[in-house]
Design an enzyme around this catalytic site. Sequence first.
Site, PDB file in Angstrom:
ATOM      1  N   ASP A 169      63.671  24.152  12.690  1.00  0.00           N
ATOM      2  CA  ASP A 169      62.910  24.919  13.685  1.00  0.00           C
ATOM      3  C   ASP A 169      62.029  23.994  14.511  1.00  0.00           C
ATOM      4  O   ASP A 169      61.987  24.075  15.744  1.00  0.00           O
ATOM      5  CB  ASP A 169      62.027  25.951  12.985  1.00  0.00           C
ATOM      6  CG  ASP A 169      62.731  27.275  12.744  1.00  0.00           C
ATOM      7  OD1 ASP A 169      63.576  27.656  13.567  1.00  0.00           O
ATOM      8  OD2 ASP A 169      62.425  27.929  11.743  1.00  0.00           O
ATOM      9  N   LEU A 170      61.290  23.142  13.832  1.00  0.00           N
ATOM     10  CA  LEU A 170      60.377  22.242  14.530  1.00  0.00           C
ATOM     11  C   LEU A 170      61.127  21.271  15.428  1.00  0.00           C
ATOM     12  O   LEU A 170      60.717  21.003  16.563  1.00  0.00           O
ATOM     13  CB  LEU A 170      59.526  21.487  13.512  1.00  0.00           C
ATOM     14  CG  LEU A 170      58.560  22.361  12.694  1.00  0.00           C
ATOM     15  CD1 LEU A 170      57.964  21.571  11.538  1.00  0.00           C
ATOM     16  CD2 LEU A 170      57.454  22.926  13.581  1.00  0.00           C
TER      17      LEU A 170
END
Length: 411
Positions: A169-170
């Site tokens: 996600d990051l």
Amino acid sequence: MTVATAGRPLANLRVVECATYVAGPSGGMTLAQLGADVIRVDPLGGATDNSRWPLAPGGASLYWHSLNKGKRSVTVDLRSPVGRELVTALITAPGPDSGVFLDNNVARSWMDWPTLSARRPDLVHVHVQGHRDGRPAVDYTVNAAAGIPDMTGSEAGGAPVNHVLPAWDLLTGQTAVVGLLAALRHRDRTGEGSHLEVALADVALAGVAALGWYADAQLSRTDRPRHGNHVYGSFGVDFPTADGGRVMVVALTEGQWRSLCRVTGTGEVFAALEKALGVDLEDEVSRYRHRETIEAVLRGWFAARDVTTVSRELEAARVLWGPYRTPTQVVRDHEADPAASPLVEVQQPGIGRMLAMGSPLRAGGTADPPRPAPVLGADTDAVLADVLGLGSAEIGRLHDDGVLAPVAADR
């Protein structure tokens, strides 16, 4: 809430963000940290991530407030035609530093590229997806499909071990930022807009492929073995200390290996071991193959010292190492020496003082401090006035009609 961005690289750039959870909002936060005026748009009452754990003692989401630092917040009834038109107008507002949109919406045709670009052809639109075909995904599902949990955990095997950090996600958020800035560069040079898509699953596959792990599986026809806390392909493992502490020690290079041998006084032992085994432990592959033997030789040195002594001696010897800390230990270390910590406290409306961190990028050796997240919807009136030029009477009617939240809740 004012947005103080003067002197930052993206000062004056306006980005409209319609995204939830981690990937999109983390990308928007990065842009805000670089100076952009990031306007996060949510439905009335907030989106599904507005109350996600962890929570502050008063019930406010630490998750939401940490991922939305430095942005402005607008809430609108996204189900109403008037509300949709307001959001469309914000996204496609004129000006050389506007017309930039970051989203992860699904099945909102009024917010797609063909519709929006018809209003502003030079729009820069970055769309975050789960899978490239539009199927939903989250970090925990794509990480499993990428094969990472099968490499993680005890050498004894057993069930796959999930990772608690939503790393993909990051990384997807940062990939979205890179794409957005590249598209802006293209628009500056050609006047053309861009529609970019980045799928979480693709970012995970690209990351693993970039490490050569899929090529290894292809050519060897074997899966990478689990090694517990041992580093794959080199020497690195954790050691407990006499007082119950624990440190991670890694020797990737010849110099790091020599430093580790010197500080632990094991040079002669390993010289004898090299002679007996007919190997050169200054070779990284040899250290990896004999990792368990090396660990056994070194374990006694660590077990005879407390973590403070171990830390001091490893640091003095320039060994590559790091302590194991719990989150509460990180907080205590910050509180003991705030000047040495990149974390700072911000006064967060609705929560109080809380730890946060600004951009990890430093200009001239100095990092910009973090700015607090907005109160949900607190900037709605100001944004509609500043960006769309709406007067107080028009904004009042929108409140009265329910397109905007009641004044007491939105101001």
